[in-house]
Design an enzyme around this catalytic site. Structure first.
Site, PDB file in Angstrom:
ATOM      1  N   LYS A 115       0.849  -1.197   0.000  1.00  0.00           N
ATOM      2  CA  LYS A 115       0.000   0.000   0.000  1.00  0.00           C
ATOM      3  C   LYS A 115       0.880   1.240   0.000  1.00  0.00           C
ATOM      4  O   LYS A 115       1.802   1.357   0.820  1.00  0.00           O
ATOM      5  CB  LYS A 115      -0.890   0.020   1.250  1.00  0.00           C
ATOM      6  CG  LYS A 115      -1.884   1.176   1.270  1.00  0.00           C
ATOM      7  CD  LYS A 115      -3.089   0.852   0.435  1.00  0.00           C
ATOM      8  CE  LYS A 115      -4.029   2.033   0.279  1.00  0.00           C
ATOM      9  NZ  LYS A 115      -3.547   3.040  -0.691  1.00  0.00           N
ATOM     10  N   LYS A 141       4.947   2.548   8.518  1.00  0.00           N
ATOM     11  CA  LYS A 141       3.745   3.342   8.804  1.00  0.00           C
ATOM     12  C   LYS A 141       2.525   2.430   8.955  1.00  0.00           C
ATOM     13  O   LYS A 141       1.762   2.534   9.923  1.00  0.00           O
ATOM     14  CB  LYS A 141       3.534   4.347   7.675  1.00  0.00           C
ATOM     15  CG  LYS A 141       2.427   5.356   7.916  1.00  0.00           C
ATOM     16  CD  LYS A 141       2.304   6.322   6.746  1.00  0.00           C
ATOM     17  CE  LYS A 141       3.557   7.145   6.562  1.00  0.00           C
ATOM     18  NZ  LYS A 141       3.403   8.174   5.496  1.00  0.00           N
ATOM     19  N   LYS A 150       5.300   1.932  -3.009  1.00  0.00           N
ATOM     20  CA  LYS A 150       5.377   3.321  -3.479  1.00  0.00           C
ATOM     21  C   LYS A 150       5.709   3.308  -4.958  1.00  0.00           C
ATOM     22  O   LYS A 150       6.377   2.395  -5.452  1.00  0.00           O
ATOM     23  CB  LYS A 150       6.476   4.100  -2.737  1.00  0.00           C
ATOM     24  CG  LYS A 150       6.213   5.596  -2.674  1.00  0.00           C
ATOM     25  CD  LYS A 150       5.108   5.927  -1.675  1.00  0.00           C
ATOM     26  CE  LYS A 150       4.972   7.411  -1.458  1.00  0.00           C
ATOM     27  NZ  LYS A 150       4.015   7.697  -0.376  1.00  0.00           N
ATOM     28  N   THR A 184      -4.933  13.337   5.598  1.00  0.00           N
ATOM     29  CA  THR A 184      -3.521  13.472   5.976  1.00  0.00           C
ATOM     30  C   THR A 184      -3.312  14.721   6.822  1.00  0.00           C
ATOM     31  O   THR A 184      -2.676  14.676   7.883  1.00  0.00           O
ATOM     32  CB  THR A 184      -2.614  13.522   4.732  1.00  0.00           C
ATOM     33  OG1 THR A 184      -2.910  12.422   3.881  1.00  0.00           O
ATOM     34  CG2 THR A 184      -1.150  13.445   5.138  1.00  0.00           C
ATOM     35  N   ASN A 218      -1.757  20.236  -0.452  1.00  0.00           N
ATOM     36  CA  ASN A 218      -2.952  19.673   0.188  1.00  0.00           C
ATOM     37  C   ASN A 218      -2.713  19.371   1.659  1.00  0.00           C
ATOM     38  O   ASN A 218      -3.486  19.784   2.532  1.00  0.00           O
ATOM     39  CB  ASN A 218      -3.372  18.406  -0.564  1.00  0.00           C
ATOM     40  CG  ASN A 218      -4.573  17.720   0.081  1.00  0.00           C
ATOM     41  OD1 ASN A 218      -4.432  17.007   1.074  1.00  0.00           O
ATOM     42  ND2 ASN A 218      -5.746  17.923  -0.479  1.00  0.00           N
ATOM     43  N   SER A 267      -7.172   5.982   3.484  1.00  0.00           N
ATOM     44  CA  SER A 267      -7.196   5.035   2.366  1.00  0.00           C
ATOM     45  C   SER A 267      -7.690   3.664   2.821  1.00  0.00           C
ATOM     46  O   SER A 267      -8.428   2.980   2.098  1.00  0.00           O
ATOM     47  CB  SER A 267      -5.797   4.901   1.765  1.00  0.00           C
ATOM     48  OG  SER A 267      -5.504   5.981   0.916  1.00  0.00           O
TER      49      SER A 267
END
Length: 420
Positions: A75, A99, A111, A195, A226, A353
């Protein structure tokens, strides 16, 4: 000749390995175990070609790093940036492993990145690039295999193109294969700000432990994308005073306080926050300016051995991935400045997510307020676990405490599977 900044930004993987080996030493892990943890399971390099309106073919390079799947499918986000490298993508996938483990999400780390400046492409070319990227990768992704999401310079529209192309070439209808999607395609509105919400919430929790709360505290945030925009908004709502912000063109300081909505309007109108009333400064100057809390929320390795001795903040919260080098960690620890690590601080995005992915799997049954509550509860639980480990260790920093919790879970899963 490369500048100091270029050298530092080019070795994010080395920095992450240093941090892993430090934790491995504390946990008593063997060299072969550490090598297994540092090495990605798979790195896919692809050539992506786009035909422009004048008929010319433009060629770009992209990567997807699938770092570790001991805890579940890979992920992590996809970034479009001219400075993307394979090592950077691998390093970021490693960060995602820790994480997801720290937050007890059923994922491993992944990633992706394409080396490109999206500002140089038309919207049509970006769509073609995105679709061609999925054409090259679709065999290696899916809701039970690897789940990409937005990252630097990618958004819900790009996730929509990803999903549409994936459905076409794979022959599957799998909305959970990507997160950060538009609401109409199974996305959640909370994912847009999750986030920034998480960074703000963790900042509040840390300020309650290391100072007398977040109210009226002077906060500097490097970056105004963002993540940083929503972080600034939520912290302002909590009673904090945002006094410094920046973007790629520079920063501004205003100790009377910055109105986040007005700064955002100005950025949209003029292309930068530097036109906001106050003192114009460089990004380097912003990082060492007077404040209570510093949130580096833009690029990696911006706080290093050169400027860490000059940092004036009393608390640092890592909004970006890897904004501090291993040397900076040591210097700030010696100076008694706590650093809340990225693997916790900016994990609101991946928790958001997770909620979206689970909602897709269950058939769209989660409402926004319930999703928001799930994100905050999961992050608070992880914060308390990290802080408890920090107090128990006594002689380590918050990053080490968080990584010990995260790495230990991955190690146990790999041992149970017979992988190490």
């Amino acid at each position: 000749m490369m500048t100091v900044e270029e050298v530092l930004s080019s070795n994010l993987y080395t920095q992450q390995v240093k941090k892993l080996y430090k934790v491995g030493d504390i946990l008593g892990l063997h060299a072969d175990q550490l090598e297994a943890l540092a090495t990605p399971e798979r790195v896919i390099q692809v050539k992506i070609q786009v035909q422009s309106n004048d008929g010319k073919i433009k060629t770009f390079t992209g990567w997807r790093s699938q770092h570790n799947s001991a805890l579940g499918p890979y992920k992590g986000g996809v970034r479009y940036h001219p400075n993307v490298t394979q090592d950077e993508v691998i390093a970021l996938s490693m960060i995602m492993t820790w994480k997801n483990s720290l937050l007890q999400l059923p994922y491993g780390g992944g990633k992706a990145g394409i080396r490109i400046d999206p500002k140089m492409l038309t919207r049509t070319e970006i769509e073609m690039l995105s679709r061609n990227f999925i054409d090259a990768l679709y065999k290696y992704i899916g809701s039970d295999i690897d789940i990409p999401a937005p990252d630097v310079n990618t958004d819900s529209q790009i996730m929509a193109w990803f999903l549409d192309e994936y459905n076409k070439v794979s022959g599957k209808i799998d909305p959970g294969a990507f997160t950060g999607k538009p609401i109409e395609l199974g996305g959640l509105s909370v994912r847009e700000y999750s986030t920034g919400l998480g960074v703000a919430h963790v900042t509040k929790l840390a300020s309650e432990k290391f100072m007398d709360g977040v109210e009226e505290k002077k906060i500097i945030i490097q970056g105004f994308g963002n993540l940083s925009t929503y972080t600034a908004k939520f912290l302002s709502e909590m009673g904090a005073k945002v006094v410094g912000i920046s973007d790629s063109k520079g920063g501004v300081l205003n100790y009377e306080g910055i109105n986040v909505d007005k700064a955002l309007e100005l950025k949209r109108a003029t292309g930068s926050v530097i036109n906001y009333p106050g003192k114009q400064v460089s990004n380097d100057e912003l990082l060492v300016s007077e404040c209570d809390i510093l949130i580096p929320g833009a690029l990696e390795n911006v706080i290093n051995k050169f400027n860490a001795p000059k940092v004036k903040a009393k608390l640092i919260v890592e909004g970006a991935n890897g904004p501090l080098t291993a040397d900076a960690d040591s210097i700030l620890r010696e100076r008694g400045i706590p650093v809340v690590p990225d693997i916790l601080a900016n994990s609101g995005g991946v928790v958001g997510s997770y909620v979206e992915w689970a909602n897709n799997k269950m058939g769209e049954i989660i409402e926004e307020e319930e999703a928001k509550k799930l994100i905050l509860n999961r992050m608070e639980r992880a914060f308390n676990e990290m802080y408890s480990k920090y107090n128990k260790l006594g002689d380590q920093d918050l990053r080490s405490a968080a990584m010990i919790v995260a790495v230990e879970r991955v190690v146990k899963a790999m041992k149970t599977r017979g992988l190490i």
